[in-house]
Structure formats: C-alpha cells, structure tokens
Design an enzyme around this catalytic site. Structure first.
Site, PDB file in Angstrom:
ATOM      1  N   TYR A 120     -13.061  -3.856  -7.899  1.00 20.76           N
ATOM      2  CA  TYR A 120     -11.676  -3.485  -8.292  1.00 20.76           C
ATOM      3  C   TYR A 120     -11.804  -2.741  -9.723  1.00 20.76           C
ATOM      4  O   TYR A 120     -12.605  -2.926 -10.568  1.00 20.76           O
ATOM      5  CB  TYR A 120     -10.742  -4.465  -8.491  1.00 20.76           C
ATOM      6  CG  TYR A 120      -9.584  -4.146  -9.554  1.00 20.76           C
ATOM      7  CD1 TYR A 120      -8.565  -3.254  -8.933  1.00 20.76           C
ATOM      8  CD2 TYR A 120      -9.231  -4.987 -10.486  1.00 20.76           C
ATOM      9  CE1 TYR A 120      -7.406  -2.939  -9.461  1.00 20.76           C
ATOM     10  CE2 TYR A 120      -8.074  -4.414 -11.151  1.00 20.76           C
ATOM     11  CZ  TYR A 120      -7.207  -3.662 -10.879  1.00 20.76           C
ATOM     12  OH  TYR A 120      -6.094  -3.278 -11.203  1.00 20.76           O
ATOM     13  N   LYS A 218      -1.032 -10.878  -6.252  1.00 20.82           N
ATOM     14  CA  LYS A 218      -0.856 -10.488  -4.930  1.00 20.82           C
ATOM     15  C   LYS A 218      -0.384 -11.624  -3.868  1.00 20.82           C
ATOM     16  O   LYS A 218       0.832 -11.860  -3.998  1.00 20.82           O
ATOM     17  CB  LYS A 218      -2.455 -10.023  -4.631  1.00 20.82           C
ATOM     18  CG  LYS A 218      -3.001  -9.054  -6.091  1.00 20.82           C
ATOM     19  CD  LYS A 218      -2.064  -7.878  -5.890  1.00 20.82           C
ATOM     20  CE  LYS A 218      -2.419  -6.930  -7.140  1.00 20.82           C
ATOM     21  NZ  LYS A 218      -3.225  -7.071  -8.260  1.00 20.82           N
TER      22      LYS A 218
HETATM   23  C1  LIG Z   1      -9.346  -7.783  -6.495  1.00 21.18           C
HETATM   24  C2  LIG Z   1      -8.434  -7.591  -7.738  1.00 21.18           C
HETATM   25  N1  LIG Z   1      -8.886  -8.581  -8.891  1.00 21.18           N
HETATM   26  C3  LIG Z   1      -8.127  -8.330 -10.108  1.00 21.18           C
HETATM   27  C4  LIG Z   1      -7.157  -7.528 -10.219  1.00 21.18           C
HETATM   28  C5  LIG Z   1      -6.206  -7.695 -11.552  1.00 21.18           C
HETATM   29  O1  LIG Z   1      -5.118  -8.320 -11.364  1.00 21.18           O
HETATM   30  P1  LIG Z   1      -3.652  -8.001 -12.197  1.00 21.18           P
HETATM   31  O2  LIG Z   1      -3.136  -6.625 -11.626  1.00 21.18           O
HETATM   32  O3  LIG Z   1      -2.712  -9.156 -11.932  1.00 21.18           O
HETATM   33  O4  LIG Z   1      -4.106  -8.052 -13.461  1.00 21.18           O
HETATM   34  C6  LIG Z   1      -6.286  -6.823  -9.174  1.00 21.18           C
HETATM   35  C7  LIG Z   1      -5.152  -5.951  -9.151  1.00 21.18           C
HETATM   36  O5  LIG Z   1      -5.171  -5.276  -8.120  1.00 21.18           O
HETATM   37  C8  LIG Z   1      -7.261  -6.855  -7.918  1.00 21.18           C
HETATM   38  O6  LIG Z   1      -6.883  -6.294  -6.916  1.00 21.18           O
END
Ligand SMILES: Cc1ncc(COP(=O)(O)O)c(C=O)c1O
Length: 398
Positions: A120, A218
């Site tokens: 990510y 998510k």
């Molecule tokens: C696989 C993954 N990990 C971590 C994150 C980070 O999360 P947050 O947007 O809640 O900070 C995301 C965000 O899209 C993600 O898709």
C-alpha cells in the site's frame, strides 16, 4: 462472557460487548469522556483484572484518562482480539497510526524492515519518507515468493518482515505460514496487514504471524463512515510494549469512532460473504471482456496466488483490479463513466468504489519500484445487487 468455542459471527456481535452493567444497554455506550473520578488517589474504577485468562483483552487496571484507556475503545479492542484469535488488541486513530506505532515500538535506529514490493502506498511512504529519516532502513521484496524473502534476510537481517496479503492494489498473495517460519528462523517479527482479507477471511496469528495489522476504516468498519486502525498480538510482552508506545505517542482511537467501528464489525461475516460473491462475478466478467488486458483477483484459477489464497483464506475478498486495453487515458475515463461504482479512494464499504491507483491512492509511489501500472483500475466491489454492478461495468467499459 464469550468462550473460545463461539463462532466468528457470535464473537463479532458479543465479544467485549456484554450488556452495560449499569443500564442493561445492549450495545456498549459511547464513553465520550477524557477523564475519570478516582476514589482516593490511584483508586481507579472500572478495572478488569490484569492477566486473567478467561478471555482476550482483560488487561485494564482501571480508567484514569482516555488516551490510556476508554471503555468504548476497550470494547472494540476486546472484540478485535477475539476475532483475530489474539490475546490483546489496540485501536488507533487510523491504519497508518497503527503501522507507525508498531514500527516505532519494535525498531531502533540501524534496524532494517522488509516491505512488499507492491505495498500500500502509505506503508511505502511511512518507510521511505518518515522512518528512513530516523535511521530505519527498508527493502521492497516480492513477498509472494518465500525464496526472495529468505534471500533478502540472508543478505541483511531485518527486525520486521512486513506482509500485506492480498496486496493493495495488485492483489498478490503471500504464504503467511511459510513466511512466519522464514522470518522467525532469521530472528524477525512477521507483521501481516490483514486489511484486504479481514479476520473473517484470514487469520494471520493462527498461521504464525506475530502481529495482525488493520486499517479498520475498510471492511471492519464497513460503512465508509469512520477512519481507524488496529494491531492485534498474542505475545504479552509485545502487547505491553505496544501499549506503552500507544499511550506515549497518543494516536489512540476516539470513543465515537470505536463505537461506529463496533457497530460495523457486527455484520462483518455476512458482508464479506456478499463482497466475495459479487467480486467473483465481477472478476469473471472482466476476465472475458475485450476492453481489459489483465485481471487481478485471487479467486480466478489463473491468479498466481490462487492456491495459497485457497489454503489460507475462507474466500477471496472484495477487491478486483484490472488493466485497461485503452491504456492510462481509458483507465481514467472508465473511472468517470460508472453509475454505481463511485469514484473515490478507500475500499471495503458496503458501496462499490472505483479508482485509478496511479493518480490516487498510490500516487506517493510514483517513480519508485512500487509504482503501479498507469492503466490500472481498482474496484472495491460492494454488496449491492450483483447484476446491477455487472451492468454498470459493462456499460462503463463500452
Ligand atoms: C492495506 C492498507 N493498509 C493500511 C492502510 C492505511 O489505513 P488508514 O487509511 O486507515 O490510515 C490502507 C489504506 O488504504 C490500506 O489499504
């Protein structure tokens, strides 16, 4: 009180969520409070016995200040610990806050971290633009190839092997059990970002991982109305260290956010079943569509990670990515032509979303080895009527 024989859906609805002892309210109240009356100095109320063994999450000595502990956040943490099969969970203000807390808990200047070569974008940014400045180096590796991870660890020992599976946005799949063995042999911790699968589809701790990481924004939240993150562990020493850093650095989740997330998680199982069903239909449609050159979905038998995914996941998830035959311009145009798939970042909500990772969620990886193909489109397939979603895509693709 939940016992370990309760099923996933039972735990999602009840773990940490016993009716309120004061009023009988059947869902945990929102304790929108910063501080708590003490009965004499140090006489904290509401404590639960620390170290009790009758269930996950019984570690609170009492409440003194909501950065350190809050009953609504505690309820969410207890539920997440139960769902991931851990002993202790920590809820954060975002997924990135959770990642940052974990890496700053276990790494010191001079340490090294392996990250997926298609991680990510925010994880890459944290490693490259933040932690590197504090003396923590990183190396992207194809975590779907255990031999590549083993070789990287032989070249340079790492403190953490960071794995996402399936990855965002290319849906590559890593063998968690194999990587746990490799990481542990080399003295590294295995952290698995389980955001794409959710604990309903995949349980990294049971497969040998040391930490399960989530953007609860998510699937766990599931309704696109709250941002949050979580870490779940089994080792009590690691749990203590994370608790210390979470409190010391202060990125804990807010009570209302914890309440929304708890409301969402109750239906995680039924939502995930429908996400998987709809996503499989979407992937099948795209796989035979002339406007599409490649489809990324672990549920397709042609996907290189299909067998590993089938071994370690209950279903293949709700995210499908594809490459447009018309190149970048057409990929961008498709994102603007859908009716039900809303153009937007994020994923995992009940509503379907579409995005162009190269210009949106993964723009921070441009120019790096983690750059995503310019003709890539990512779909977060929601739980609307399946046929409506297929029709929307047929008409957008032309
Ligand atoms: C696989 C993954 N990990 C971590 C994150 C980070 O999360 P947050 O947007 O809640 O900070 C995301 C965000 O899209 C993600 O898709």
């Amino acid at each position: 009180m939940q016992v370990s024989t309760d099923g996933f859906e039972t735990l999602a609805i009840h773990a940490g969520q016993e009716p309120d002892p004061l009023t009988g309210a059947v869902v945990p109240p929102i304790y929108q409070v910063s501080t708590y009356k003490q009965d004499g100095v140090g006489g904290l109320r509401g404590g639960r016995e620390q170290g009790a063994t009758d269930g996950p999450g019984r570690w609170i000595e009492g409440y003194d200040y909501s950065r350190s502990a809050n009953p609504t956040r505690g309820a969410l943490e207890e539920c997440l610990a139960a769902l991931e099969g851990g002993t202790r969970a920590f809820a954060f203000a975002s997924g990135m806050a959770a990642e940052d807390c974990l890496l700053r808990t276990v790494c010191r200047p001079g340490d090294h971290v392996l990250i997926p070569h298609d991680a990510y974008g925010g994880t890459y940014r944290l490693a490259d633009r933040v932690l590197r400045n504090w003396g923590v180096s990183y190396q992207p590796v194809p975590v779907s190839e255990p031999a590549a991870v083993r070789a990287a660890l032989r070249d340079q020992p790492a403190r953490v092997v960071w794995v996402e599976t399936p990855t965002n946005p290319l849906l590559s799949v890593a063998d968690i059990a194999a990587l746990a063995e490799i990481a542990h042999e080399a003295g590294a911790l295995l952290a698995v970002d389980n955001t794409f699968a959710s604990p309903y589809l995949q349980q990294p701790l049971a497969l040998g991982a040391d930490v399960a990481v989530h953007s609860t924004t998510k699937y766990i939240g599931g309704h696109s109305d709250v941002v949050g993150g979580a870490l779940i562990v089994t080792d009590s020493g690691l749990g203590e260290e994370i608790a210390y850093i979470q409190n010391a650095t202060g990125a804990a989740g807010a009570p209302f956010d914890a309440w929304l997330t708890l409301r969402g998680v109750k239906t995680l199982g039924v939502r995930m079943d429908r996400h998987c069903q709809n996503a499989q239909r979407v992937a099948d449609l795209l796989a035979s569509h002339p406007a599409v050159t490649e489809v990324f979905y672990p549920g397709l038998a042609s996907h290189p990670g299909h067998e590993v995914a089938a071994k370690q996941m209950r279903g293949f998830g709700g995210i499908v990515s594809f490459r447009s035959a018309g190149g970048e311009a057409e990929a961008v145009a498709v994102c603007g032509r859908t009716r039900l798939f809303t153009l937007g970042e994020s994923l995992g909500g009940v509503e379907s979303l579409i995005e162009h990772p190269g210009r949106m969620t993964h723009a921070s990886a441009a120019g790096s080895v983690l750059e995503v193909p310019a003709d890539l489109v990512r779909l977060s397939v929601g739980i609307e009527t399946g046929e409506d979603l297929l029709e929307d895509l047929r008409s957008a693709l032309g």
